[in-house]
Design an enzyme around this catalytic site. Sequence first.
Site, PDB file in Angstrom:
ATOM      1  CG  ASP A 335       3.900  -3.680 -14.369  1.00 51.82           C
ATOM      2  OD1 ASP A 335       3.249  -3.939 -13.336  1.00 51.82           O
ATOM      3  OD2 ASP A 335       5.009  -3.118 -14.347  1.00 51.82           O
ATOM      4  CD  GLU A 336       8.267  -4.652 -16.166  1.00 47.72           C
ATOM      5  OE1 GLU A 336       9.147  -4.352 -16.996  1.00 47.72           O
ATOM      6  OE2 GLU A 336       8.286  -4.250 -14.982  1.00 47.72           O
ATOM      7  CB  VAL A 337       3.136 -11.455 -14.750  1.00 51.92           C
ATOM      8  CG1 VAL A 337       3.052 -12.677 -13.854  1.00 51.92           C
ATOM      9  CG2 VAL A 337       2.186 -10.362 -14.276  1.00 51.92           C
TER      10      VAL A 337
END
Length: 540
Positions: A335-337
């Site tokens: 997630d959330e790269v």
Amino acid sequence: MKNFVALVLFVSLLYVCDSSNYEQVEHNYEHDLDLGPDGYVMGSIWPKPQQHTKGNGLFSLSPLTFQFQSTGEESDVLSAALKRYKTLTFPDKIPPCNVRYRRDLLALTSLVVNVKEKYAPMSFKMDESYTLNVSSPTSSLIANTTWGALRGLETFSQLVYQNEFGDFRAREAKIFDYPRFHFRGFLIDTSRHYVAVPVILSHIDAMAYGKYNVLHWHIVDDPSFPFVSETFPSLSDTGAYNNVTHIYDPDDVATVIEYGRMRGIRVVPEFDTPGHTQSWVSIKNLLTPCYSGGVPTGTYGPINPTLKSTYTFLKSFFSEIAKRFPDDYIHLGGDEVSFSCWQSNPEIAAWMEKAGFGKNFSLLEQYYEQNLIKIVGDLNKKYIIWQEVIDNQVTVNPDTVVNIWKGGWQAETAKVTAKNLNVVLSSPWYLNYISYGDDWPNYYKVEPTAFTGSSSQKELILGGTTCMWGEWVDGTNLLSRSWPRSLAISERLWSSISTTDISDAQDRLREHRCRYLMRGIPAQNGVQTKYCRYEWPGPV
Ligand SMILES: *[C@@H]1O[C@H](CO)[C@@H](O)[C@H](O)[C@H]1NC(C)=O
Ligand SMILES: *[C@@H]1O[C@H](CO)[C@@H](O)[C@H](O)[C@H]1NC(C)=O
Ligand SMILES: *[C@@H]1O[C@H](CO)[C@@H](O)[C@H](O)[C@H]1NC(C)=O
Ligand SMILES: *[C@@H]1O[C@H](CO)[C@@H](O)[C@H](O)[C@H]1NC(C)=O
């Protein structure tokens, strides 16, 4: 000496209990519905069973002589559970002074447990069904597997209640029960704040009391790396908040897994990459150096997907994880790269040009995930990933589980299931968000299949995971903040789709919350109970 004191205490209690006010406290039990502190009928069950036929019989039980017996397949899990549930069913160590077994009530003297199949390890689609016949003099619990027997024992322990005179009672019942969803997870976050092992174990107990079955252990993240890797000890040596006190060494991890197994709770670890990895910085060249104006800033971004050494490390690291955690699944995060550090780095830009990715950093992320998934798949593990991996078009194995956590979950669920992928839902169940008053009905009202899609798409919903992210949570409030609020979700995931009556749920939840206090879990007053028979810290 201790035994002697206990004996004197016990004998004197018998003496006091023998005093002659028996007739005075006797009252008419003819149409007896023992009521709890808030006016609910005691002996209710959480989560609500699939089929529950109530009889007219009211039975009395003696905590001193009641027997739990096993006549089917045996296992270490079952024999430990029979011992544990003796205490959980009869929580008072010494029966209250005015305990008495009414002469005209039939006695329930034992529960006979019959497990049909030989012990098999927990797995993704383990059979948790059971049949419970509460009758006199002997009740029976029949389950295909040990896991079903555990769920049935929990139900039995809830059916037995202690009325205002301290008498143990149970009402006649025939129950056939099984979970609606196989995956009933609970995420704890031990990176933002360390949570001591005894608190995690209590949390596992609390999960078992609510029929949760997966501990999603978000064990490391940016802030700290408390997991002790035997292959790469530098990770926790430099990444833990304190490399002596704030770590989970191999024994700790094994303890948590074994404690879960004993209670039918799988432990699925999450090692979130390529983002959320600031605490992994001790591994040389793993994280991407960020640049500004063509020079390195000394800060690091996500894992560098362009180096061979990255994948050599990941192979070795996940080989250890695959061995240390026996579950079939590992959660790989994803997630959330953030792309900004990758974008700043000239070596990454040059590599991407050569690879034909141009300036499309989604392709770079995709490349990383594809490699990681191959590595983990080759270790014979299946994986759960956060939704971004799919949102970014990564090709995954058909048995991949997609964990949906962002807003707009209905549309996302429709999209992911249209690709024939399994879903575990978390978006509506972020319990780390708190507010004034009782919020459990909001979680309770969520229906995971309420999205636009075919019935075969809906079958791809494996269940859900309640999340308790750790920004504001540590060992002081993990239990009180999680319970009883998260029970709303355990009922949503276990009980039938038609179990939606809020006021019935509230009554049962109030009683169950009081049980948590009795069982040593500091469940906060999130259901507006006036009082419990035992307020925290429970029976003295
Ligand atoms: C046990 O397995 C059988 C066959 O799959 C199934 O019909 C039954 O519902 C299961 N559960 C119980 C408690 O018997
Ligand atoms: C339940 O148990 C009672 C007493 O042991 C027995 O008479 C009755 O037949 C059982 N019912 C079922 C459905 O097994
Ligand atoms: C443990 O942490 C201390 C304090 O940060 C550090 O000085 C020490 O080098 C660490 N131990 C190891 C083996 O890295
Ligand atoms: C980047 O690649 C992805 C995945 O192939 C694609 O969906 C997206 O449109 C591309 N973005 C740009 C800006 O070309």
